[in-house]
Design a protein around this motif. Structure first.
Motif, PDB file in Angstrom:
ATOM      1  N   PHE A   3       0.830  -1.212   0.000  1.00 18.83           N
ATOM      2  CA  PHE A   3       0.000   0.000   0.000  1.00 18.83           C
ATOM      3  C   PHE A   3       0.866   1.265   0.000  1.00 18.83           C
ATOM      4  O   PHE A   3       0.531   2.269  -0.616  1.00 18.83           O
ATOM      5  N   ALA A   4       2.006   1.177   0.702  1.00 18.88           N
ATOM      6  CA  ALA A   4       2.864   2.366   0.830  1.00 18.88           C
ATOM      7  C   ALA A   4       3.759   2.592  -0.387  1.00 18.88           C
ATOM      8  O   ALA A   4       4.414   3.623  -0.496  1.00 18.88           O
ATOM      9  N   LEU A  36      -9.618   0.112  -0.618  1.00 20.87           N
ATOM     10  CA  LEU A  36      -9.519  -0.375  -1.993  1.00 20.87           C
ATOM     11  C   LEU A  36      -8.396  -1.404  -2.128  1.00 20.87           C
ATOM     12  O   LEU A  36      -8.540  -2.430  -2.797  1.00 20.87           O
ATOM     13  N   PHE A  37      -7.293  -1.104  -1.471  1.00 22.15           N
ATOM     14  CA  PHE A  37      -6.140  -2.009  -1.528  1.00 22.15           C
ATOM     15  C   PHE A  37      -6.507  -3.364  -0.912  1.00 22.15           C
ATOM     16  O   PHE A  37      -6.205  -4.422  -1.469  1.00 22.15           O
ATOM     17  N   ASP A  38      -7.179  -3.302   0.251  1.00 23.21           N
ATOM     18  CA  ASP A  38      -7.520  -4.537   0.966  1.00 23.21           C
ATOM     19  C   ASP A  38      -8.538  -5.374   0.197  1.00 23.21           C
ATOM     20  O   ASP A  38      -8.433  -6.599   0.141  1.00 23.21           O
ATOM     21  N   GLU A  39      -9.526  -4.686  -0.423  1.00 22.06           N
ATOM     22  CA  GLU A  39     -10.590  -5.472  -1.057  1.00 22.06           C
ATOM     23  C   GLU A  39     -10.253  -5.885  -2.491  1.00 22.06           C
ATOM     24  O   GLU A  39     -10.743  -6.905  -2.967  1.00 22.06           O
ATOM     25  N   PRO A  97      -3.317  -5.782  -4.668  1.00 22.84           N
ATOM     26  CA  PRO A  97      -2.308  -4.841  -5.181  1.00 22.84           C
ATOM     27  C   PRO A  97      -2.433  -4.535  -6.679  1.00 22.84           C
ATOM     28  O   PRO A  97      -2.264  -3.402  -7.096  1.00 22.84           O
ATOM     29  N   SER A  98      -2.749  -5.556  -7.463  1.00 19.55           N
ATOM     30  CA  SER A  98      -2.751  -5.354  -8.908  1.00 19.55           C
ATOM     31  C   SER A  98      -3.864  -4.407  -9.350  1.00 19.55           C
ATOM     32  O   SER A  98      -3.619  -3.423 -10.069  1.00 19.55           O
ATOM     33  N   ILE A  99      -5.096  -4.691  -8.900  1.00 20.61           N
ATOM     34  CA  ILE A  99      -6.216  -3.813  -9.276  1.00 20.61           C
ATOM     35  C   ILE A  99      -6.036  -2.442  -8.626  1.00 20.61           C
ATOM     36  O   ILE A  99      -6.299  -1.405  -9.233  1.00 20.61           O
ATOM     37  N   GLU A 135     -18.443  -3.428 -12.067  1.00 20.61           N
ATOM     38  CA  GLU A 135     -18.200  -4.799 -12.552  1.00 20.61           C
ATOM     39  C   GLU A 135     -17.159  -5.517 -11.695  1.00 20.61           C
ATOM     40  O   GLU A 135     -17.236  -6.722 -11.490  1.00 20.61           O
ATOM     41  N   LEU A 136     -16.188  -4.747 -11.233  1.00 22.14           N
ATOM     42  CA  LEU A 136     -15.139  -5.345 -10.396  1.00 22.14           C
ATOM     43  C   LEU A 136     -15.595  -5.469  -8.937  1.00 22.14           C
ATOM     44  O   LEU A 136     -14.878  -6.023  -8.100  1.00 22.14           O
ATOM     45  N   ASN A 137     -16.776  -4.892  -8.689  1.00 15.51           N
ATOM     46  CA  ASN A 137     -17.347  -4.897  -7.339  1.00 15.51           C
ATOM     47  C   ASN A 137     -16.430  -4.207  -6.319  1.00 15.51           C
ATOM     48  O   ASN A 137     -16.186  -4.718  -5.227  1.00 15.51           O
ATOM     49  N   ILE A 138     -15.894  -3.083  -6.730  1.00 19.97           N
ATOM     50  CA  ILE A 138     -15.086  -2.287  -5.785  1.00 19.97           C
ATOM     51  C   ILE A 138     -15.630  -0.864  -5.737  1.00 19.97           C
ATOM     52  O   ILE A 138     -16.341  -0.423  -6.646  1.00 19.97           O
TER      53      ILE A 138
END
Lengths: 114, 317
Positions: free
Chosen positions: B149-150, B195-198, B201-203, B266-269
């Motif tokens: 994340f950092a 966002l990072f957690d759900e 890293p890639s998305i 669509e990505l459910n984020i």
């Protein structure tokens, strides 16, 4: 022989070799700049001629201080800076004087070394 | 560290080689033109770790060469140091915009070279360690670049973006007058950690690139320099004379980001929720450490996040 002495001798040898080559080229560079200035006097202020002088000032400014010619380096840097800006006829007159100073410094460096 | 140095002046190259050898950089290849450098790159088996390019060269200058090197996928993130005399000041902005990481000044200053290459050497070592971990960590886990994340995610394909390290270096190159005519604006993705957690890293890295694209689009000025600092923080350098209303910019930015809504659905984020802080101008007190304006701009954006009313609505989606 200590490693520091060996290093110093290596540096002196490299700098000495480059200095010799630099001075050999400096004489030619002097004449080339004079020729380019004459061309500007005859053909007017053309960018390609200005770029040619700026290129020679640039090469001089890049190494002269490392070889012990600090004043020459400063003047060359100043000339390159002036030539990199847009020039009109009035600006060229000032710049021309500075290039004359650069030529003087080049000749002085050659005189000192010979 | 495997270095490629390019300069059309053989005298300078000889002196430079001697200096680099003395400083312990023995694996250095020297060439005298951009064409020669590109030819070498196309035939090299073991890639270079760092480039040192003279700016003023005939035919292909150092800035053009920098762009060409950056266009080679293998060298997208490789440190590129521009080597220039002070009179090249006008070219330095172009060099950073072309992807340069830092710059050195001519004539040769051994202390400066040692300091700047030392920083890059550490960076290169860190990247090699990461690469080693990827190569030995199993294909499934490391199939795509993995960021924490950092981490400062590369944004190379977004117009006007540069690496954070390059942005810091750029600020240090400014003289007093130019520094005083610069301001920094910070942006903070409030729900970045979520966002990072759900999404992983890639998305998350793709979402941050989307945010960078929107920031770039919203700031119409061509002189902008945008960088991602990690942790959902962005910072942008602008000319001080440019009018900028942080609230208005924030609204425009959120509308722009909302256009990605259907993709995120669509990505459910969640949509990234971005706050914009008031600009920080470089003042006399910043001159000793001009990069402080970047930290202050980010802090401002984080403070602005506390007043951001749209955040809770987004979180409820």
């Amino acid at each position: 022989m200590s490693s520091m002495t060996a290093d110093s001798e290596m540096i002196a040898s490299v700098v000495g070799g480059v200095r010799e080559r630099f001075l050999e080229r400096l004489g030619d560079r002097c004449l080339e700049i004079e020729t380019l200035m004459l061309a500007i006097d005859e053909q007017g202020l053309q960018q390609r001629l200005i770029d040619e002088i700026a290129g020679r000032a640039h090469k001089t400014a890049g190494v002269a201080p490392t070889l012990g010619f600090e004043d020459l380096g400063k003047v060359a840097l100043d000339v390159e800076g002036r030539l990199s800006k847009p020039l009109d006829a009035g600006g060229w007159a000032d710049c021309r004087q500075r290039i004359e100073t650069l030529l003087d410094e080049m000749e002085l460096a050659l005189d000192t070394a010979l | 560290m495997k270095i490629l140095a390019v300069d059309d002046d053989p005298d300078f190259l000889t002196l430079f080689e001697s200096t680099l050898t003395r400083l312990g950089y023995a694996n250095v290849t020297f060439v005298t033109s951009g064409a020669e450098a590109l030819e070498l790159l196309s035939n090299t088996q073991v890639p270079f770790d760092c480039f040192i390019l003279d700016i003023q060269m005939p035919e292909m200058n150092g800035i053009e060469l920098c762009e060409e090197i950056r266009a080679i996928p293998e060298y997208e993130e490789t440190p590129i140091v521009m080597n220039t005399i002070l009179a090249d000041r006008a070219h330095i902005d172009q060099a950073f915009a072309a992807g340069a990481t830092d710059y050195l000044t001519k004539p040769i200053d051994e202390i400066e070279i040692n300091t700047r290459l030392g920083v890059l050497h550490t960076l290169v070592r860190e990247r090699l360690r990461t690469q080693h971990a990827i190569n030995h960590g199993g294909a499934d886990v490391f199939a795509t670049p993995s960021y924490r994340f950092a981490d400062q995610i590369p944004m190379r394909r977004v117009a006007g973006t540069i690496e954070y390290l390059a942005l810091e270096n750029y600020l240090k190159t400014l003289g007093v007058f130019r520094a005083l005519s610069t301001k920094a604006v910070g942006f903070h993705v409030l729900n970045g950690q979520q966002l990072f957690d759900e999404a992983g890293p890639s998305i998350f890295s793709e979402v941050m690139i989307d945010v960078a694209t929107c920031i770039s689009d919203c700031l119409k000025t061509s002189s902008r320099m945008i960088s991602y600092a990690g942790k959902g923080d962005f910072v942008c350098l602008l000319s001080r004379v440019e009018a900028l209303d942080a609230f208005e910019l924030g609204d425009t930015l959120r509308i722009s980001i909302a256009e990605f809504g259907h993709i995120y659905d669509e990505l459910n984020i969640h949509l990234p929720m971005v706050s914009v802080g008031p600009a920080v101008g470089c003042k006399a007190l910043h001159m000793a450490a001009p990069t402080r304006i970047l930290d202050e701009a980010i802090l401002n954006a984080r403070s602005a996040a506390r007043h951001f009313t749209g955040f809770s609505q987004s979180m409820d989606r």
